[in-house]
Design an enzyme around this catalytic site. Structure first.
Site, PDB file in Angstrom:
ATOM      1  N   GLU A   1      -2.066   4.658  -5.601  1.00 58.79           N
ATOM      2  CA  GLU A   1      -3.465   4.461  -4.745  1.00 58.79           C
ATOM      3  C   GLU A   1      -2.834   3.347  -3.973  1.00 58.79           C
ATOM      4  OE1 GLU A   1      -5.542   6.707  -5.101  1.00 58.79           O
ATOM      5  OE2 GLU A   1      -4.852   7.018  -7.008  1.00 58.79           O
TER       6      GLU A   1
ATOM      7  N   CYS B   1      -8.473  -2.337   0.182  1.00 63.03           N
ATOM      8  CA  CYS B   1      -7.585  -1.268   0.560  1.00 63.03           C
ATOM      9  C   CYS B   1      -8.254  -0.756   1.607  1.00 63.03           C
ATOM     10  CB  CYS B   1      -7.242  -0.264  -0.452  1.00 63.03           C
ATOM     11  SG  CYS B   1      -8.444   0.266  -1.081  1.00 63.03           S
TER      12      CYS B   1
HETATM   13  P1  NAD Z   1       0.995  -5.249  -5.440  1.00 61.43           P
HETATM   14  O1  NAD Z   1       1.889  -3.794  -4.960  1.00 61.43           O
HETATM   15  O2  NAD Z   1       1.935  -6.325  -5.129  1.00 61.43           O
HETATM   16  O3  NAD Z   1       0.887  -5.166  -7.021  1.00 61.43           O
HETATM   17  C1  NAD Z   1       0.366  -4.261  -7.702  1.00 61.43           C
HETATM   18  C2  NAD Z   1       0.856  -4.253  -9.103  1.00 61.43           C
HETATM   19  O4  NAD Z   1       2.191  -3.606  -9.324  1.00 61.43           O
HETATM   20  C3  NAD Z   1       0.809  -5.544  -9.845  1.00 61.43           C
HETATM   21  O5  NAD Z   1       0.369  -5.296 -11.247  1.00 61.43           O
HETATM   22  C4  NAD Z   1       2.277  -5.774  -9.821  1.00 61.43           C
HETATM   23  O6  NAD Z   1       2.696  -6.757 -10.795  1.00 61.43           O
HETATM   24  C5  NAD Z   1       3.190  -4.582 -10.004  1.00 61.43           C
HETATM   25  N1  NAD Z   1       4.350  -4.511  -9.495  1.00 61.43           N
HETATM   26  C6  NAD Z   1       4.776  -5.100  -8.360  1.00 61.43           C
HETATM   27  N2  NAD Z   1       6.174  -4.638  -8.161  1.00 61.43           N
HETATM   28  C7  NAD Z   1       6.412  -3.803  -8.879  1.00 61.43           C
HETATM   29  C8  NAD Z   1       7.585  -2.844  -9.211  1.00 61.43           C
HETATM   30  N3  NAD Z   1       8.555  -2.862  -8.530  1.00 61.43           N
HETATM   31  N4  NAD Z   1       7.375  -1.731 -10.144  1.00 61.43           N
HETATM   32  C9  NAD Z   1       6.267  -1.795 -10.726  1.00 61.43           C
HETATM   33  N5  NAD Z   1       5.123  -2.504 -10.777  1.00 61.43           N
HETATM   34  C10 NAD Z   1       5.266  -3.502  -9.833  1.00 61.43           C
HETATM   35  O7  NAD Z   1      -0.368  -5.085  -4.960  1.00 61.43           O
HETATM   36  P2  NAD Z   1      -1.609  -6.293  -4.810  1.00 61.43           P
HETATM   37  O8  NAD Z   1      -0.982  -7.239  -3.985  1.00 61.43           O
HETATM   38  O9  NAD Z   1      -1.677  -6.760  -6.369  1.00 61.43           O
HETATM   39  O10 NAD Z   1      -2.685  -5.511  -4.388  1.00 61.43           O
HETATM   40  C11 NAD Z   1      -2.842  -5.288  -3.037  1.00 61.43           C
HETATM   41  C12 NAD Z   1      -2.524  -4.127  -2.594  1.00 61.43           C
HETATM   42  O11 NAD Z   1      -3.121  -2.970  -3.267  1.00 61.43           O
HETATM   43  C13 NAD Z   1      -2.881  -3.647  -1.174  1.00 61.43           C
HETATM   44  O12 NAD Z   1      -1.877  -3.286  -0.416  1.00 61.43           O
HETATM   45  C14 NAD Z   1      -4.302  -2.756  -1.133  1.00 61.43           C
HETATM   46  O13 NAD Z   1      -4.368  -1.869   0.057  1.00 61.43           O
HETATM   47  C15 NAD Z   1      -3.589  -1.888  -2.451  1.00 61.43           C
HETATM   48  N6  NAD Z   1      -4.777  -1.443  -3.044  1.00 61.43           N
HETATM   49  C16 NAD Z   1      -5.135  -0.066  -2.900  1.00 61.43           C
HETATM   50  C17 NAD Z   1      -6.132   0.480  -3.513  1.00 61.43           C
HETATM   51  C18 NAD Z   1      -6.515   2.077  -3.599  1.00 61.43           C
HETATM   52  O14 NAD Z   1      -7.490   2.404  -4.084  1.00 61.43           O
HETATM   53  N7  NAD Z   1      -5.706   2.758  -2.406  1.00 61.43           N
HETATM   54  C19 NAD Z   1      -7.287  -0.302  -4.014  1.00 61.43           C
HETATM   55  C20 NAD Z   1      -6.912  -1.626  -3.959  1.00 61.43           C
HETATM   56  C21 NAD Z   1      -5.780  -2.175  -3.534  1.00 61.43           C
END
Ligand code: NAD
Length: 476
Positions: free
Chosen positions: A235, A269
């Protein structure tokens, strides 16, 4: 907000609105957590569905008991206003009943009788151990939207909250344990990207349920490319368009656009990133939005009167957004509302709008904050082409327009959520939620989470063997 820490093996969470330290703790041991989950999951899966459902209902009660504490913690850890954090807690509670319904509808056992051929049965099995990787913006609701359906289906969960919201993750997991769900069936794993990566790649993990940025989702997808057997639900973000067309209701349109772009300080998002406006509506709409936008209260979570929006998550995010605003400005953008840092050293930003109609190359990236790009167009086909000018495809909305225009919009815009006269971030818990393109991998969450939490098993069954060869045999 994560503060730099002297110790790499520690996560520190600070309040965006004050800079004060909120929580500190060591990173978890990925191998140990996965081992414990592997030992626990088959017993959990062997319980009756009604037991698992009952324990999830008790979880909802535990969250109800903690609702003010959880809301206050979310507000402190993310900086969002208390009223909005309370709404997030409501969604955590509501998720249980909705997921029970979704499981019954999408994963229930079915049997198709045929007298001579026996019975054809369809049942679903859990994957085993699933990793849930959470984002910071809705740090309770979004991970919970994976955890509850995963538990109902019979999986054990290792949940790694965002390194920017570990305290919220911890309280959520405590509620699961207080409800009686065994400690090894839902575990908290504290960590950042390194722990997330190790968890996603772990051989003992059968599924990865991820909510976060496209950047991270693509990285995970690449690393798991050689392992198609692992369930991967992504997502991700969006570069979401809202089109305003052919409407006399300018003040309603302005409110919908402001809510879509600036709720949660634009850190959804589903937030509108691009406002595509019919030329003849441009001036009245933009005037009204400027008026409204400059009245929005930006403040700390517990301020009275309550603010419309809080700070963004940390100074790094605020710096990135102001730099993006300057980039757009110096590449042909025309400012409508300037982005300003409102407090020195804290990540409060004013809501910003910039007209990018004349920019030759508009960057197709998700600018995750209160920054709305405005594009003026003259005909509806052009509006649709503009809306589709993105590699993402999460949400889109049309404000105004006739039913025929909405049909055309719906048919031609590529997104997983398409709304009419509603905000881009108006989504229903009872509907699937996911996107196409860079926004997801066709595993929508919310109501359809049941689909990626279990796999279907088809069986042909008879109580006794009964068989005969009708053709192809020589006489004795
Ligand atoms: P992010 O991608 O920085 O981090 C998300 C999670 O992934 C965190 O727990 C992080 O520690 C982990 N992570 C980071 N790098 C990783 C890797 N290489 N391998 C595995 N895990 C890893 O996201 P964020 O900044 O916390 O959240 C904001 C983003 O989330 C925005 O882009 C937003 O659009 C998206 N989002 C999407 C939805 C949806 O339902 N489509 C909902 C909410 C937020």
């Amino acid at each position: 907000m994560t503060a730099p820490s002297g110790n790499d093996a520690e996560i520190v969470s600070c309040e965006p609105a004050t800079g004060a330290e909120l929580w500190r703790g060591p990173v978890g041991d990925v191998d140990a957590a996965v081992d414990r989950a592997r030992q626990a999951w088959s017993t959990w899966a062997a319980q009756s569905l009604s037991n698992r459902v009952e324990l999830c209902r008790r979880f909802a009660n535990e969250v109800r008991k903690e609702q003010e504490n959880l809301a206050a913690l979310i507000a402190r850890e993310t900086g969002k206003p208390l009223w909005e954090a309370r709404a997030e807690v409501e969604k955590v509670v509501a998720k249980v009943d909705i997921s029970v319904r979704a499981y019954a509808e999408r994963s229930a056992q079915r049997k198709f009788d045929s007298a001579l051929q026996g019975t054809a049965a369809l049942r679903h099995k859990p994957h085993g151990v699933v990793a849930v990787l959470g984002p910071y913006n809705l740090p309770a609701h979004l991970p919970n939207a994976h955890i509850i359906p995963a538990l109902i289906a019979g999986n054990a969960v290792v949940f790694k909250p965002s390194e920017k919201a570990p305290a919220t993750g911890e309280l959520l997991v405590q509620c699961f344990h207080r409800a009686g769900i065994p400690a090894n069936v839902v575990q908290l794993l504290i960590g950042g990207p390194d722990q997330g990566r190790a968890l996603a790649e772990h051989d003992g993990v059968d599924g990865v349920l991820f909510t976060g940025s496209a950047h991270t989702g693509i990285a995970i997808n690449r690393r798991l490319a050689g392992n198609p057997g692992k369930m991967l639900a992504l997502e991700m973000g969006g570069n979401n368009p809202m089109v305003v067309w052919n409407t006399p209701k300018i003040s309603d349109a302005a409110v919908l656009a402001i809510q879509s772009a600036f709720a949660t300080s634009g850190q959804r998002c589903t937030s509108a990133r691009r406002l595509i406006v019919q030329g003849s509506l441009y001036e009245p709409l933009i005037d009204e939005m400027k008026r409204l936008g400059s009245r929005l209260i930006v403040g700390a979570p517990f301020d009275e009167p309550q603010p419309f929006m809080g700070p963004v998550i940390d100074n790094e995010a605020a710096d990135g957004l102001t730099e993006s605003f300057v980039y757009l400005l110096s590449n042909g953008g025309r400012p409508i509302l300037h982005m300003r840092r409102l407090h020195e050293g804290l990540p409060f930003l004013s809501p910003a709008m910039i007209d990018v109609t004349d920019m030759a190359e508009r960057p197709d990236v998700e600018l995750f904050g209160p920054l709305l790009q405005v594009i003026r167009v003259d005909d509806f086909d052009q509006a649709i082409a503009e809306a589709n000018r993105t590699r993402f495809g999460l949400t889109a909305a049309l404000v105004g327009g006739s039913p025929e225009e909405y049909n055309q919009f719906w048919a031609n815009v590529r997104a997983g959520v398409i709304n009419w006269n509603r905000p881009t971030n108006g989504t229903s818990l009872s509907a699937p939620m996911g996107g196409v393109g860079l926004s997801g991998n066709h595993r929508p969450s919310a109501y359809y989470a049941a689909d990626y939490c279990a796999y279907p098993v088809a069986s042909a069954e008879m109580e006794q063997p009964r068989a005969g060869m009708g053709v192809g045999l020589r006489d004795n």
